[in-house]
Design a protein around this motif. Structure first.
Motif, short mmCIF file in Angstrom:
data_model
loop_
_atom_site.label_atom_id
_atom_site.label_comp_id
_atom_site.label_asym_id
_atom_site.label_seq_id
_atom_site.Cartn_x
_atom_site.Cartn_y
_atom_site.Cartn_z
N LYS A 1 0.84 -1.21 0.00
CA LYS A 1 0.00 0.00 0.00
C LYS A 1 0.87 1.26 0.00
CE LYS A 1 -3.62 2.31 2.63
NZ LYS A 1 -4.43 2.31 3.85
N ILE A 2 1.89 1.29 0.85
CA ILE A 2 2.81 2.43 0.90
C ILE A 2 3.57 2.56 -0.41
CG2 ILE A 2 4.90 3.33 2.02
CD1 ILE A 2 3.81 2.02 4.65
N ASP A 3 4.00 1.43 -0.96
CA ASP A 3 4.71 1.42 -2.24
C ASP A 3 3.84 2.03 -3.33
OD1 ASP A 3 6.91 0.78 -3.90
OD2 ASP A 3 6.01 -1.13 -4.47
N HIS A 4 2.56 1.66 -3.38
CA HIS A 4 1.64 2.20 -4.38
C HIS A 4 1.41 3.69 -4.17
CE1 HIS A 4 -0.34 -1.77 -5.93
NE2 HIS A 4 0.98 -1.85 -5.85
N GLN A 5 1.29 4.11 -2.91
CA GLN A 5 1.10 5.54 -2.62
C GLN A 5 2.31 6.35 -3.08
OE1 GLN A 5 0.31 5.36 1.60
NE2 GLN A 5 -1.91 5.18 1.30
N LEU A 6 3.51 5.85 -2.79
CA LEU A 6 4.73 6.54 -3.25
C LEU A 6 4.80 6.55 -4.77
CD1 LEU A 6 7.41 5.21 -0.75
CD2 LEU A 6 6.68 7.58 -1.03
N ARG B 1 7.24 -10.12 -9.92
CA ARG B 1 6.34 -8.98 -9.67
C ARG B 1 6.00 -8.28 -10.98
NH1 ARG B 1 7.00 -3.56 -5.86
NH2 ARG B 1 4.76 -3.34 -5.53
N THR B 2 4.74 -7.98 -11.17
CA THR B 2 4.27 -7.32 -12.38
C THR B 2 4.65 -5.84 -12.35
OG1 THR B 2 2.43 -8.87 -12.47
CG2 THR B 2 2.21 -6.86 -13.76
N ARG B 3 5.04 -5.32 -13.50
CA ARG B 3 5.33 -3.89 -13.62
C ARG B 3 4.06 -3.08 -13.37
NH1 ARG B 3 10.07 -2.43 -16.05
NH2 ARG B 3 11.25 -4.11 -17.03
N VAL C 1 -3.30 -0.90 -10.68
CA VAL C 1 -2.84 0.50 -10.69
C VAL C 1 -3.00 1.19 -12.04
CG1 VAL C 1 -1.17 0.14 -8.84
CG2 VAL C 1 -0.43 -0.10 -11.18
N GLN C 2 -3.37 0.45 -13.08
CA GLN C 2 -3.44 1.02 -14.42
C GLN C 2 -4.40 2.19 -14.55
OE1 GLN C 2 -4.15 -2.36 -16.97
NE2 GLN C 2 -2.02 -2.37 -17.64
N VAL D 1 8.19 7.40 -15.11
CA VAL D 1 7.63 6.99 -16.41
C VAL D 1 6.64 5.84 -16.28
CG1 VAL D 1 9.64 7.84 -17.68
CG2 VAL D 1 9.52 5.41 -17.05
N GLY D 2 6.58 5.19 -15.12
CA GLY D 2 5.56 4.18 -14.87
C GLY D 2 5.97 2.74 -15.05
N VAL D 3 7.27 2.46 -15.12
CA VAL D 3 7.70 1.07 -15.35
C VAL D 3 8.17 0.34 -14.09
CG1 VAL D 3 8.23 1.43 -17.79
CG2 VAL D 3 10.03 1.74 -16.08
N HIS D 4 8.34 1.06 -12.96
CA HIS D 4 8.76 0.42 -11.71
C HIS D 4 8.09 1.08 -10.52
CE1 HIS D 4 11.77 -2.47 -12.92
NE2 HIS D 4 12.28 -1.58 -13.75
N PHE D 5 7.89 0.29 -9.49
CA PHE D 5 7.43 0.78 -8.21
C PHE D 5 8.66 1.25 -7.42
CE2 PHE D 5 4.00 -2.30 -9.13
CZ PHE D 5 2.89 -1.46 -8.96
#
Length: 188
Positions: free
Chosen positions: A7-12, A85-87, A94-95, A154-158
């Protein structure tokens, strides 16, 4: 615990990918994370090492190549298949809120191989040359960190992907630099 970390990873991720969005970053970040952007720098490093330090410079380049090779192989061929892990750009969760600024690719996300490779270079060179050029520390870290930031932007890594890639690459670069200094009498 893991769910909270994700959750924190997604928020960041959203804070960087969407929250930092601006015209300048939209222009510069895809350039920073493009592997071809840095070819002139690598050629300069190789040429300067060999010209300045002759045979020892050649060995320095070999050890540096070994560090990058191990960081790259370990990240892309061992760790990514292990963690699977999926990008973010391929992650359906998250898309909807993702701003994709480069083609996504089909590879996995954890850890970031860009981060591993560039931090291996940075830490190798910092460890070797810090006594002579103190400025290499902030410059090297800023350079490698900016590439990591760009990967998230650019959206390719968390963020966790680049953080772990950074730690893995740093460890590999540091170890190879210490091995180089142990086996090759080298004074800058």
């Amino acid at each position: 615990m893991i769910e909270e970390l994700v959750k924190i990873d997604h928020q960041l991720f959203y804070a960087i990918n969407s929250g930092c969005s601006n015209v300048f970053f939209d222009w510069i970040m895809p350039i920073l994370r493009n592997k071809y952007t840095w070819i002139p720098l690598y050629i300069i490093i190789i040429a300067a090492a060999i010209k300045t330090y002759k045979l020892k410079g050649f060995y320095l380049v070999l050890f540096l190549a070994g560090a990058v090779g191990l960081a790259d192989f370990g990240s892309a061929s061992i760790l990514k298949p292990t963690f699977n892990r999926t990008r973010p750009c391929n992650d359906v969760s998250v898309q909807a809120n993702l701003i994709s600024r480069v083609p996504c690719g089909s590879g996995k996300s954890f850890p970031s191989t860009h981060a591993s490779d560039h931090f291996a270079v940075a830490l190798f060179l910092i460890t070797i040359f810090y006594k002579k050029w103190k400025v290499i520390l902030p410059v090297g870290l800023f350079w490698a960190a900016s590439i990591c930031f760009a990967q998230v932007y650019v959206g390719v890594h968390f963020p966790i992907d680049v953080t772990f890639g950074m730690l893995f690459g740093s460890l590999v670069g540091f170890i190879f630099a210490k091995l180089f200094l142990k086996f090759i009498p080298f004074a800058v």
